[in-house]
Design a protein around this motif. Structure first.
Motif, PDB file in Angstrom:
ATOM      1  N   VAL A   8       0.951  -1.137  -0.018  1.00 29.93           N
ATOM      2  CA  VAL A   8       0.109   0.080   0.065  1.00 29.93           C
ATOM      3  C   VAL A   8       0.796   1.133  -0.018  1.00 29.93           C
ATOM      4  N   PHE A   9       0.592   2.249  -0.926  1.00 35.36           N
ATOM      5  CA  PHE A   9       1.612   3.272  -1.073  1.00 35.36           C
ATOM      6  C   PHE A   9       0.610   4.600  -0.501  1.00 35.36           C
ATOM      7  N   SER A  10       1.063   5.079   0.489  1.00 34.30           N
ATOM      8  CA  SER A  10       0.450   6.287   0.958  1.00 34.30           C
ATOM      9  C   SER A  10       1.496   7.521   0.904  1.00 34.30           C
ATOM     10  N   ARG A  11       0.726   8.747   1.015  1.00 40.76           N
ATOM     11  CA  ARG A  11       1.402  10.049   1.180  1.00 40.76           C
ATOM     12  C   ARG A  11       1.190  10.614   2.586  1.00 40.76           C
ATOM     13  N   ILE A  12       2.089  11.249   3.039  1.00 37.19           N
ATOM     14  CA  ILE A  12       1.986  11.903   4.392  1.00 37.19           C
ATOM     15  C   ILE A  12       0.818  12.718   4.196  1.00 37.19           C
ATOM     16  N   ASP A  13      -0.251  13.102   5.151  1.00 36.52           N
ATOM     17  CA  ASP A  13      -1.103  13.683   5.015  1.00 36.52           C
ATOM     18  C   ASP A  13      -1.070  15.125   6.159  1.00 36.52           C
ATOM     19  N   ASN A  14      -0.078  14.900   7.023  1.00 35.57           N
ATOM     20  CA  ASN A  14       0.185  15.803   7.904  1.00 35.57           C
ATOM     21  C   ASN A  14       1.361  16.673   7.605  1.00 35.57           C
ATOM     22  N   ILE A  15       1.128  17.738   7.023  1.00 32.20           N
ATOM     23  CA  ILE A  15       2.207  18.665   6.493  1.00 32.20           C
ATOM     24  C   ILE A  15       3.379  18.772   7.667  1.00 32.20           C
ATOM     25  N   GLU A  16       2.592  19.411   8.820  1.00 33.72           N
ATOM     26  CA  GLU A  16       3.653  19.753  10.042  1.00 33.72           C
ATOM     27  C   GLU A  16       4.358  18.616  10.145  1.00 33.72           C
ATOM     28  N   LEU A  17       4.090  17.350  10.485  1.00 30.98           N
ATOM     29  CA  LEU A  17       4.823  16.232  10.610  1.00 30.98           C
ATOM     30  C   LEU A  17       5.932  15.916   9.390  1.00 30.98           C
ATOM     31  N   PHE A  18       5.533  16.244   8.215  1.00 30.83           N
ATOM     32  CA  PHE A  18       6.646  16.318   7.082  1.00 30.83           C
ATOM     33  C   PHE A  18       7.574  17.302   7.204  1.00 30.83           C
ATOM     34  N   GLU A  19       7.128  18.526   7.613  1.00 28.55           N
ATOM     35  CA  GLU A  19       8.242  19.577   7.885  1.00 28.55           C
ATOM     36  C   GLU A  19       9.200  19.239   8.986  1.00 28.55           C
ATOM     37  N   LYS A  20       8.737  18.479   9.871  1.00 30.99           N
ATOM     38  CA  LYS A  20       9.401  18.209  10.927  1.00 30.99           C
ATOM     39  C   LYS A  20      10.579  17.127  10.610  1.00 30.99           C
ATOM     40  N   HIS A  21      10.015  16.359   9.710  1.00 26.98           N
ATOM     41  CA  HIS A  21      10.957  15.230   9.294  1.00 26.98           C
ATOM     42  C   HIS A  21      12.085  15.736   8.385  1.00 26.98           C
ATOM     43  N   VAL A  22      11.517  16.870   7.504  1.00 26.24           N
ATOM     44  CA  VAL A  22      12.574  17.340   6.600  1.00 26.24           C
ATOM     45  C   VAL A  22      13.567  18.212   7.344  1.00 26.24           C
ATOM     46  N   ASN A  23      13.193  18.845   8.339  1.00 27.87           N
ATOM     47  CA  ASN A  23      14.248  19.787   9.276  1.00 27.87           C
ATOM     48  C   ASN A  23      15.367  18.863  10.178  1.00 27.87           C
ATOM     49  N   GLU A  24      14.728  17.766  10.423  1.00 28.40           N
ATOM     50  CA  GLU A  24      15.546  16.980  11.125  1.00 28.40           C
ATOM     51  C   GLU A  24      16.387  15.618  10.480  1.00 28.40           C
ATOM     52  N   ASN A  25      15.945  15.466   9.032  1.00 32.49           N
ATOM     53  CA  ASN A  25      16.788  14.314   8.660  1.00 32.49           C
ATOM     54  C   ASN A  25      17.250  14.781   7.027  1.00 32.49           C
ATOM     55  N   LEU A  26      16.913  16.057   6.550  1.00 35.37           N
ATOM     56  CA  LEU A  26      17.592  16.181   5.252  1.00 35.37           C
ATOM     57  C   LEU A  26      18.647  17.312   5.379  1.00 35.37           C
TER      58      LEU A  26
END
Length: 128
Positions: A8-26
Motif C-alpha cells: 500500500v502506497f500512502s502519502r503523508i497527510d500531516n504537513i507539519e509532521l513532514f516539515e519536522k522530518h525534513v528539518n531533522e533529516n534532510l
C-alpha cells in the motif's frame, strides 16, 4: 485476491509532521528547496506534490519487479478511506496499492491467452 504480497502506497497527510522530518533529516539544501518552492503553495498543492513523490516510488517498484521477473499490478482504484481504517493511518493517506507475486498459469488475462490490442505507432506518434 491471490497475490503473494500487497504493498500500500500512502502519502503523508500531516504537513507539519513532514516539515519536522525534513528539518531533522534532510540536508540544508533540501530543507531550503521545500521551504522556498513547496511550502508557499496551498495545502492542496503541497499534498498533490506529495502524491507525485509517491508515484516516483511506484515507478521504481514496478521497474524493480520487472527486472527480477516478478509480476506486479498497480491498482489506483482502491478505496483509500477503507485502507486507511484497516491500516489505522491518521497522518498518512492511501494513494494506491500494488499486488506483487507470480502469475497464475491458468489466468485468462495473460497476454499469451488474451493478447492486448495496440494502435499502430504511427497513429499515436507524429514525427515533426
Amino acid at each position: 485476491m491471490d497475490c503473494d504480497t500487497l504493498i500500500v502506497f500512502s502519502r503523508i497527510d500531516n504537513i507539519e509532521l513532514f516539515e519536522k522530518h525534513v528539518n531533522e533529516n534532510l540536508t540544508q539544501s533540501s530543507v531550503d528547496y521545500f521551504n522556498d518552492y513547496i511550502r508557499p503553495q496551498t495545502e492542496e498543492q503541497v499534498k498533490a506534490w506529495f502524491d507525485k513523490q509517491v508515484y516516483l516510488a511506484l515507478g521504481i517498484l514496478l521497474s524493480a519487479c520487472a527486472q527480477m521477473g516478478i509480476d506486479s499490478t498497480p491498482m489506483e482504484g482502491v478505496e483509500p478511506e477503507n485502507y486507511d481504517k484497516i491500516l489505522n493511518q491518521t497522518d498518512y493517506a492511501t494513494i494506491m496499492a500494488v499486488a506483487i507475486g507470480y502469475r497464475d498459469p491458468e489466468d485468462k488475462n495473460q497476454p499469451s491467452k488474451n493478447p492486448k490490442s495496440r494502435k499502430d505507432l504511427s497513429d499515436v506518434v507524429e514525427s515533426i
